[in-house]
Design an enzyme around this catalytic site. Sequence first.
Site, PDB file in Angstrom:
ATOM      1  CB  CYS B  92      24.892  21.263  76.825  1.00 42.74           C
ATOM      2  SG  CYS B  92      24.865  22.153  78.245  1.00 42.74           S
ATOM      3  CG  HIS B  93      23.769  19.369  73.189  1.00 42.77           C
ATOM      4  ND1 HIS B  93      23.144  18.316  73.499  1.00 42.77           N
ATOM      5  CD2 HIS B  93      22.856  20.560  73.508  1.00 42.77           C
ATOM      6  CE1 HIS B  93      22.078  18.493  74.263  1.00 42.77           C
ATOM      7  NE2 HIS B  93      21.790  19.834  74.151  1.00 42.77           N
ATOM      8  CB  CYS B 191      -4.488  13.516  49.299  1.00 39.57           C
ATOM      9  SG  CYS B 191      -5.864  14.437  49.235  1.00 39.57           S
ATOM     10  CG  HIS B 192      -0.960  12.747  51.707  1.00 40.06           C
ATOM     11  ND1 HIS B 192      -0.290  13.182  50.391  1.00 40.06           N
ATOM     12  CD2 HIS B 192      -1.720  13.677  52.318  1.00 40.06           C
ATOM     13  CE1 HIS B 192      -0.418  14.704  50.666  1.00 40.06           C
ATOM     14  NE2 HIS B 192      -1.162  14.964  51.574  1.00 40.06           N
ATOM     15  CB  CYS B 233      -2.721  19.295  55.080  1.00 39.78           C
ATOM     16  SG  CYS B 233      -1.707  18.442  53.749  1.00 39.78           S
TER      17      CYS B 233
END
Lengths: 108, 272
Positions: B92-93, B191-192, B233
């Site tokens: 298909c792809h 934290c991020h 996390c």
Amino acid sequence: MAIKPRVKVPKSAKVGDTIQIKTLISHKMETGLRKDKKTGKKIPRQIINMFVAKFNGKQVFQAKMYPSISANPYIAFFLKVPEAGELDFTWTDDSGKTWSAKKKLAVS
Amino acid sequence: MNIRILTGGIAALTALGISIGGALAAEGKKHSIKPVAGSPLEEVWSGYRFAKPTTNQMQDDDFENPGMTWYDIGEANWSKKDGEAGKSCAECHKTEDMKGVGARYPIVDPKLNKLMNVEERVNYCRKTYMEAKPWKYDSNDMLGTVIYVKAQSRGMPVNVKIDGPAATYFEKGKKFYYQRRGQMDMSCAQCHEKYYGKLIRMNTLSQGQSNGFPVYRLKWQKPGSLHRRFKGCNKQVRSTPFKTGSDEYMALELYLAWRGTGLGVETPAVRN
């Protein structure tokens, strides 16, 4: 995991040149020190313990490996090219299973 | 004292940034960019900037990058026939058509009216068109295929749609990001967003960008999905993680991708 080992060799080189050869194989490298969380039993050691590279049937490089090598070991080494020929790489693990790869090297 | 530590940290990071930035300018890769409008970040940094130079060296060399072995699995899977229908992805792809998928996903599928990431899409195709069993997120087959698909978009800037039908998911993801959770009572943002670049024990906190996923993590000694990382996390703040592929994580994935808008796709990245 049944994956082909990856090997990188220059297609051609001059006689007397020093070339770098890189290899990478996928292996989980079980150390033998870990325990199965559910049963509490030790998971038996299962690592690649030997790597051999041959050039035209003659051994040019060998590495013995021990449990501190991490998973998917990457080994690179140098080879002084004596002539045209074929490189033959073999990895052997604790169960005796082997993987091999071959690469042709032409000289110009 | 606090101020001294802060300036010291920033100076060290800037120095690092300059040295790495100089080497990468030649390759045209972007690891630190201006954020998209509405972003709380001053500058968007890829995880590449937080990793050690030796780790980055592994990532930059396609041969040395251990994640590429999974790329090979994906490449083999792409044309492998599977399931009752006896079809393969390649029927298909085209591989070229996958270019841009890694930068665009997760998207809301208009037919199913559901937010889908690449993993979900692969499993949907397997179930519906190939009539094959779905893969687990962190199985080698799934990781390989997702890495193969996403790696086609390497270097393309992340650009996800957050308007229209995706808006509700985006809000949900944003809420998740700022929600304090677990015994530690911490949110992703603490934290991020607030303390990225600082040490947490021996690890440098990153901005938690998702542009390199699935990443080969040296700690895991194999690649892992973004949802596996979410779970890790969540466990670290001592909360009960959600399931891989859950609506919560899917929404978070969309929100995270938006935070990293403009960063180049790095799949398979190598991280510590």
